[in-house]
Design a protein around this motif. Structure first.
Motif, PDB file in Angstrom:
ATOM      1  N   ARG A 171       0.979  -1.220   0.194  1.00 53.45           N
ATOM      2  CA  ARG A 171      -0.063  -0.011  -0.039  1.00 53.45           C
ATOM      3  C   ARG A 171       0.830   1.178   0.053  1.00 53.45           C
ATOM      4  NH1 ARG A 171      -3.259  -3.185   3.522  1.00 53.45           N
ATOM      5  NH2 ARG A 171      -2.308  -2.109   5.440  1.00 53.45           N
ATOM      6  N   ALA A 172       1.916   1.043   0.720  1.00 54.08           N
ATOM      7  CA  ALA A 172       2.677   2.426   0.941  1.00 54.08           C
ATOM      8  C   ALA A 172       3.408   2.547  -0.533  1.00 54.08           C
ATOM      9  CB  ALA A 172       3.803   2.066   1.990  1.00 54.08           C
ATOM     10  N   VAL A 173       4.022   1.553  -0.998  1.00 51.38           N
ATOM     11  CA  VAL A 173       4.451   1.647  -2.574  1.00 51.38           C
ATOM     12  C   VAL A 173       3.417   2.135  -3.457  1.00 51.38           C
ATOM     13  CG1 VAL A 173       5.503   0.337  -4.482  1.00 51.38           C
ATOM     14  CG2 VAL A 173       6.267  -0.024  -1.954  1.00 51.38           C
ATOM     15  N   SER A 174       2.385   1.650  -3.501  1.00 45.05           N
ATOM     16  CA  SER A 174       1.364   2.125  -4.368  1.00 45.05           C
ATOM     17  C   SER A 174       0.987   3.802  -4.176  1.00 45.05           C
ATOM     18  CB  SER A 174      -0.039   1.419  -4.301  1.00 45.05           C
ATOM     19  OG  SER A 174       0.422   0.163  -4.525  1.00 45.05           O
ATOM     20  N   GLN A 175       1.168   4.146  -2.928  1.00 42.89           N
ATOM     21  CA  GLN A 175       1.000   5.398  -2.590  1.00 42.89           C
ATOM     22  C   GLN A 175       1.919   6.220  -3.161  1.00 42.89           C
ATOM     23  OE1 GLN A 175       0.488   6.240   1.649  1.00 42.89           O
ATOM     24  NE2 GLN A 175       0.369   8.392   1.396  1.00 42.89           N
ATOM     25  N   ALA A 176       3.160   6.050  -2.963  1.00 45.96           N
ATOM     26  CA  ALA A 176       4.456   6.458  -3.577  1.00 45.96           C
ATOM     27  C   ALA A 176       4.426   6.588  -5.101  1.00 45.96           C
ATOM     28  CB  ALA A 176       5.756   6.022  -3.023  1.00 45.96           C
ATOM     29  N   GLN A 177       3.828   5.491  -5.787  1.00 40.20           N
ATOM     30  CA  GLN A 177       3.647   5.338  -7.003  1.00 40.20           C
ATOM     31  C   GLN A 177       2.677   6.501  -7.744  1.00 40.20           C
ATOM     32  OE1 GLN A 177       2.311   1.383  -7.691  1.00 40.20           O
ATOM     33  NE2 GLN A 177       4.526   0.759  -8.175  1.00 40.20           N
ATOM     34  N   ASN A 178       1.492   6.787  -6.932  1.00 42.40           N
ATOM     35  CA  ASN A 178       0.639   7.725  -7.272  1.00 42.40           C
ATOM     36  C   ASN A 178       1.094   9.100  -7.185  1.00 42.40           C
ATOM     37  OD1 ASN A 178      -1.279   5.913  -8.153  1.00 42.40           O
ATOM     38  ND2 ASN A 178      -2.132   5.824  -6.038  1.00 42.40           N
ATOM     39  N   TYR A 179       2.067   9.367  -6.123  1.00 42.97           N
ATOM     40  CA  TYR A 179       2.699  10.924  -6.025  1.00 42.97           C
ATOM     41  C   TYR A 179       3.779  10.964  -7.242  1.00 42.97           C
ATOM     42  CZ  TYR A 179       1.524  10.967  -1.032  1.00 42.97           C
ATOM     43  OH  TYR A 179       0.656  11.010   0.074  1.00 42.97           O
ATOM     44  N   LEU A 180       4.306   9.963  -7.631  1.00 41.41           N
ATOM     45  CA  LEU A 180       5.335  10.104  -8.707  1.00 41.41           C
ATOM     46  C   LEU A 180       4.637  10.408 -10.005  1.00 41.41           C
ATOM     47  CD1 LEU A 180       8.324   7.695  -7.781  1.00 41.41           C
ATOM     48  CD2 LEU A 180       7.976   9.933  -7.255  1.00 41.41           C
ATOM     49  N   ARG A 181       3.465   9.623 -10.048  1.00 41.49           N
ATOM     50  CA  ARG A 181       2.717  10.075 -11.376  1.00 41.49           C
ATOM     51  C   ARG A 181       2.159  11.269 -11.572  1.00 41.49           C
ATOM     52  NH1 ARG A 181      -2.195   9.804 -11.662  1.00 41.49           N
ATOM     53  NH2 ARG A 181      -2.652   8.890  -9.814  1.00 41.49           N
ATOM     54  N   THR A 182       1.670  11.520 -10.330  1.00 41.19           N
ATOM     55  CA  THR A 182       1.028  13.125 -10.296  1.00 41.19           C
ATOM     56  C   THR A 182       2.060  14.087 -10.663  1.00 41.19           C
ATOM     57  OG1 THR A 182      -0.797  12.208  -8.787  1.00 41.19           O
ATOM     58  CG2 THR A 182      -0.010  14.916  -8.796  1.00 41.19           C
ATOM     59  N   MET A 183       3.456  13.921 -10.023  1.00 41.74           N
ATOM     60  CA  MET A 183       4.270  14.805 -10.285  1.00 41.74           C
ATOM     61  C   MET A 183       4.885  14.949 -11.739  1.00 41.74           C
ATOM     62  SD  MET A 183       5.190  16.129  -7.296  1.00 41.74           S
ATOM     63  CE  MET A 183       4.303  16.067  -5.639  1.00 41.74           C
ATOM     64  N   ASP A 184       5.037  13.842 -12.259  1.00 42.48           N
ATOM     65  CA  ASP A 184       5.175  13.769 -13.765  1.00 42.48           C
ATOM     66  C   ASP A 184       4.478  14.405 -14.691  1.00 42.48           C
ATOM     67  OD1 ASP A 184       7.449  12.194 -13.360  1.00 42.48           O
ATOM     68  OD2 ASP A 184       6.558   9.972 -13.746  1.00 42.48           O
ATOM     69  N   GLU A 185       3.184  14.217 -14.305  1.00 44.84           N
ATOM     70  CA  GLU A 185       1.832  14.960 -15.122  1.00 44.84           C
ATOM     71  C   GLU A 185       1.737  16.203 -14.861  1.00 44.84           C
ATOM     72  OE1 GLU A 185      -1.394  12.740 -13.601  1.00 44.84           O
ATOM     73  OE2 GLU A 185      -1.134  10.947 -14.976  1.00 44.84           O
ATOM     74  N   ASN A 186       2.191  16.931 -13.689  1.00 38.62           N
ATOM     75  CA  ASN A 186       2.304  18.311 -13.338  1.00 38.62           C
ATOM     76  C   ASN A 186       3.747  18.979 -13.559  1.00 38.62           C
ATOM     77  OD1 ASN A 186      -0.781  18.984 -12.637  1.00 38.62           O
ATOM     78  ND2 ASN A 186      -0.158  16.855 -11.863  1.00 38.62           N
ATOM     79  N   ARG A 187       4.571  18.359 -14.349  1.00 36.15           N
ATOM     80  CA  ARG A 187       5.982  18.729 -14.049  1.00 36.15           C
ATOM     81  C   ARG A 187       6.170  20.170 -14.430  1.00 36.15           C
ATOM     82  NH1 ARG A 187      10.500  19.858 -18.146  1.00 36.15           N
ATOM     83  NH2 ARG A 187      12.293  19.629 -16.685  1.00 36.15           N
ATOM     84  N   HIS A 245      14.113  -5.038  -8.414  1.00 38.58           N
ATOM     85  CA  HIS A 245      13.286  -5.012  -9.173  1.00 38.58           C
ATOM     86  C   HIS A 245      12.600  -3.773  -9.525  1.00 38.58           C
ATOM     87  CE1 HIS A 245      13.971  -9.426  -8.526  1.00 38.58           C
ATOM     88  NE2 HIS A 245      13.765  -9.417 -10.201  1.00 38.58           N
ATOM     89  N   ALA A 246      12.683  -2.736  -8.739  1.00 42.27           N
ATOM     90  CA  ALA A 246      12.226  -1.445  -8.800  1.00 42.27           C
ATOM     91  C   ALA A 246      12.955  -0.365  -9.547  1.00 42.27           C
ATOM     92  CB  ALA A 246      11.703  -0.872  -7.387  1.00 42.27           C
ATOM     93  N   VAL A 247      12.485   0.735  -9.877  1.00 39.18           N
ATOM     94  CA  VAL A 247      13.355   1.579 -10.455  1.00 39.18           C
ATOM     95  C   VAL A 247      13.149   3.093  -9.871  1.00 39.18           C
ATOM     96  CG1 VAL A 247      13.522   2.841 -12.699  1.00 39.18           C
ATOM     97  CG2 VAL A 247      12.620   0.468 -12.900  1.00 39.18           C
ATOM     98  N   ARG A 248      12.088   3.432  -9.451  1.00 39.45           N
ATOM     99  CA  ARG A 248      11.999   4.550  -9.048  1.00 39.45           C
ATOM    100  C   ARG A 248      11.753   4.773  -7.507  1.00 39.45           C
ATOM    101  NH1 ARG A 248       8.144   8.137 -12.703  1.00 39.45           N
ATOM    102  NH2 ARG A 248       8.920   9.866 -11.604  1.00 39.45           N
ATOM    103  N   ILE A 249      11.479   3.638  -6.933  1.00 40.51           N
ATOM    104  CA  ILE A 249      10.866   3.553  -5.448  1.00 40.51           C
ATOM    105  C   ILE A 249      11.752   2.655  -4.684  1.00 40.51           C
ATOM    106  CG2 ILE A 249       9.221   3.170  -3.796  1.00 40.51           C
ATOM    107  CD1 ILE A 249       7.216   4.001  -6.114  1.00 40.51           C
TER     108      ILE A 249
END
Length: 231
Positions: A132-148, A193-197
């Motif tokens: 769950r914590a990793v999924s939360q971090a993934q969503n943060y990063l996706r949002t940051m990418d989209e609003n860069r 096996h992870a890249v950004r987290i």
């Protein structure tokens, strides 16, 4: 510093004496600042360890002990950013600034996580809380990418391809007879096996910071040792 002073040649003039005095004053001030910084970091690390080892500590209590202590996360980070919110639906626990101006997100969870690592069919894997914590971090990063572009224009922080660290759990609280070594190996496998987290425990965070302090202290001691006289 007294040893250094005794080994210095006597100044040939009043101006030279003043320059030597200024140099020694600067050296003393620099040494004192380093000593005070190391002392403050040790105190901060000890205070964090107390909170981590308290099974009742909340995420908020852990955040309070980690605030403005970006050094704990390693030398790649130059500052903790004051702003924690860059989009309407995203509030970051600890936003760190890299030397290149890019963002790194630290997501904090409780240390007392009993199912941090679980055993299924003879294999160890991350439990639901970590996922769950990793999924939360993934969503943060996706949002940051989209609003860069907007974030960069308004706040001067580059969030494209930002990275994240999830700090969660401690082996002392994990149930099921899973050892600290097994937890470390399970997380190492996952992170490979992870890249950004990256997912780490508070034990790993504390141990890494303690090693950094020990190294800094040893380097400081070596730098201020008087030179051996040559034959």
């Amino acid at each position: 510093m007294e040893l250094v002073l005794r080994n210095l040649p006597r100044p040939a003039s009043t101006e030279a004496a003043r320059m030597v005095g200024d140099f020694l004053a600067d050296a003393d001030a620099g040494l004192l600042a380093q000593l005070l910084e190391l002392k403050a970091r040790r105190a901060g690390l000890d205070a964090l360890r107390v909170v981590v080892e308290d099974e009742t500590s909340s995420e908020s209590a852990l955040h309070d002990r980690l605030k403005n202590q970006e050094w704990i996360f390693g030398g790649a980070y130059v500052a903790e950013l004051v702003r924690r919110q860059y989009t309407e639906d995203t509030i970051l626990d600890i936003p760190l600034l890299r030397g290149d101006g890019s963002l790194h997100v630290v997501e904090l969870k409780r240390a007392n996580i009993k199912d941090l690592v679980i055993r299924r069919s003879g294999h160890l894997m991350l439990g639901a809380a970590a996922h769950r914590a990793v999924s939360q971090a993934q969503n943060y990063l996706r949002t940051m990418d989209e609003n860069r572009e907007g974030i960069l224009a308004r706040h001067g922080v580059d969030t494209r391809r930002a990275s994240a660290t999830v700090v969660i759990g401690h082996p002392r609280f994990v149930s099921g007879g899973v050892t600290s070594q097994e937890i470390a190996e399970t997380l190492r496998t996952y992170n490979t096996h992870a890249v950004r987290i990256e997912v780490i425990t508070y034990e790993t965070l504390l141990d890494s910071a303690a090693r950094m302090l020990a190294l800094a202290s040893a380097q400081q001691d070596a730098a201020h040792q008087p030179e051996e006289p040559t034959a």
